[in-house]
Scaffold this motif. Structure first.
Motif, PDB file in Angstrom:
ATOM      1  N   ILE A  23      24.723 -17.859   9.233  1.00 24.10           N
ATOM      2  CA  ILE A  23      25.506 -18.600  10.223  1.00 24.10           C
ATOM      3  C   ILE A  23      27.000 -18.488   9.918  1.00 24.10           C
ATOM      4  N   ALA A  24      27.371 -18.545   8.642  1.00 22.45           N
ATOM      5  CA  ALA A  24      28.784 -18.430   8.255  1.00 22.45           C
ATOM      6  C   ALA A  24      29.340 -17.058   8.615  1.00 22.45           C
ATOM      7  N   VAL A  25      28.577 -16.006   8.379  1.00 22.68           N
ATOM      8  CA  VAL A  25      29.033 -14.650   8.723  1.00 22.68           C
ATOM      9  C   VAL A  25      29.197 -14.514  10.233  1.00 22.68           C
ATOM     10  N   LEU A  26      28.250 -15.010  10.981  1.00 25.20           N
ATOM     11  CA  LEU A  26      28.368 -14.958  12.449  1.00 25.20           C
ATOM     12  C   LEU A  26      29.584 -15.736  12.944  1.00 25.20           C
ATOM     13  N   ALA A  27      29.855 -16.873  12.344  1.00 27.49           N
ATOM     14  CA  ALA A  27      31.016 -17.670  12.734  1.00 27.49           C
ATOM     15  C   ALA A  27      32.315 -16.947  12.398  1.00 27.49           C
ATOM     16  N   MET A  28      32.339 -16.258  11.254  1.00 31.23           N
ATOM     17  CA  MET A  28      33.547 -15.515  10.872  1.00 31.23           C
ATOM     18  C   MET A  28      33.855 -14.403  11.866  1.00 31.23           C
ATOM     19  N   ILE A  29      32.845 -13.868  12.499  1.00 36.26           N
ATOM     20  CA  ILE A  29      33.042 -12.809  13.485  1.00 36.26           C
ATOM     21  C   ILE A  29      33.356 -13.403  14.860  1.00 36.26           C
ATOM     22  N   ALA A  30      32.656 -14.448  15.242  1.00 39.50           N
ATOM     23  CA  ALA A  30      32.751 -14.966  16.603  1.00 39.50           C
ATOM     24  C   ALA A  30      34.016 -15.776  16.857  1.00 39.50           C
ATOM     25  N   ILE A  31      34.459 -16.581  15.927  1.00 46.79           N
ATOM     26  CA  ILE A  31      35.598 -17.477  16.176  1.00 46.79           C
ATOM     27  C   ILE A  31      36.892 -16.704  16.432  1.00 46.79           C
ATOM     28  N   PRO A  32      37.285 -15.725  15.609  1.00 48.60           N
ATOM     29  CA  PRO A  32      38.509 -14.970  15.935  1.00 48.60           C
ATOM     30  C   PRO A  32      38.404 -14.204  17.256  1.00 48.60           C
ATOM     31  N   ARG A  36      41.021 -14.764  20.433  1.00 50.45           N
ATOM     32  CA  ARG A  36      41.767 -13.704  21.116  1.00 50.45           C
ATOM     33  C   ARG A  36      41.449 -13.692  22.608  1.00 50.45           C
ATOM     34  N   TYR A  37      40.205 -13.904  22.958  1.00 50.90           N
ATOM     35  CA  TYR A  37      39.820 -13.969  24.369  1.00 50.90           C
ATOM     36  C   TYR A  37      40.509 -15.145  25.065  1.00 50.90           C
ATOM     37  N   ALA A  38      40.581 -16.284  24.395  1.00 48.47           N
ATOM     38  CA  ALA A  38      41.211 -17.467  24.986  1.00 48.47           C
ATOM     39  C   ALA A  38      42.696 -17.208  25.258  1.00 48.47           C
ATOM     40  N   TYR A  39      43.386 -16.516  24.345  1.00 48.59           N
ATOM     41  CA  TYR A  39      44.799 -16.170  24.586  1.00 48.59           C
ATOM     42  C   TYR A  39      44.929 -15.305  25.834  1.00 48.59           C
ATOM     43  N   ARG A  40      44.064 -14.304  25.960  1.00 48.01           N
ATOM     44  CA  ARG A  40      44.127 -13.421  27.136  1.00 48.01           C
ATOM     45  C   ARG A  40      43.854 -14.202  28.416  1.00 48.01           C
ATOM     46  N   ALA A  41      42.899 -15.118  28.377  1.00 49.12           N
ATOM     47  CA  ALA A  41      42.554 -15.882  29.572  1.00 49.12           C
ATOM     48  C   ALA A  41      43.682 -16.828  29.978  1.00 49.12           C
ATOM     49  N   ARG A  42      44.327 -17.453  28.988  1.00 50.96           N
ATOM     50  CA  ARG A  42      45.414 -18.399  29.307  1.00 50.96           C
ATOM     51  C   ARG A  42      46.688 -17.691  29.735  1.00 50.96           C
TER      52      ARG A  42
END
Length: 143
Positions: A23-32, A36-42
Motif C-alpha cells: 500500500i505504501a509503494v502504491l501511495a508513493m506512485i499515485a499521490i505525486p 500533477r494532474y490536479a495542477y493541470r486541471a486547475r
C-alpha cells in the motif's frame, strides 16, 4: 484433541507488514501523479479568466479605441480579479493602453506550486509561458 494441536485462523504479522508495504509503494506512485494532474486541471481556471479579460479588452477597445486598465472597478467591469474557482488573480499592465496591454494571472492557494507559474496574454494574442519553454511545460502544456 489437545490444546497444542489447535490451529488459529488469521494473519501473521509478516503478512500484514507485506500488505502495508505494498500500500505504501502504491501511495508513493499515485499521490505525486494525482498532484500533477490536479495542477493541470486547475490551470484551466486561469486560462478561462485570461480569455474573459481578453474578450472584455477587445469589446472595450472597439468602443473607446483604448484598452481598459482596471478589470473590476473601472473599465472592464469584471466581477472580480479572482478566477471563478479562486486559483488565480489577474493583473493588467501596459505602458500605453491606447496601443497594448498584458493580462497576467498569478497562481494563488493550492496552485502556487504549479511549474507553469503565472500565465499571461497580451493584446496581440501572445500567450506565455510559450510552448517552446520546456521547463515550464514539463507538466503538460501551460496553454
Amino acid at each position: 484433541m489437545t490444546s497444542n494441536s489447535r490451529r488459529y485462523a488469521g494473519y501473521t504479522l509478516i503478512e500484514l507488514m507485506i500488505v502495508v508495504a505494498v500500500i505504501a509503494v502504491l501511495a508513493m506512485i499515485a499521490i505525486p501523479s494525482y498532484t500533477r494532474y490536479a495542477y493541470r486541471a486547475r490551470r484551466s481556471d486561469g486560462q478561462q479568466l485570461l480569455m474573459r479579460v481578453a474578450n472584455a479588452q477587445e469589446r472595450y477597445y472597439s468602443t473607446f479605441n483604448t484598452y481598459g486598465g482596471e478589470p473590476v472597478t473601472g473599465d472592464l467591469k469584471l466581477g472580480s480579479v479572482t478566477s471563478e474557482k479562486g486559483y488565480y488573480t489577474v493583473v493588467i499592465t501596459s505602458t500605453d493602453l491606447t496601443k497594448n496591454y498584458t493580462a497576467t494571472v498569478n497562481p494563488t492557494n493550492a496552485q502556487q506550486r504549479d511549474v507553469c507559474g503565472a500565465l499571461s496574454i497580451d493584446s496581440r494574442g501572445n500567450k506565455l509561458p510559450a510552448a517552446s519553454d520546456t521547463a515550464k511545460n514539463s507538466n503538460g502544456n501551460c496553454w
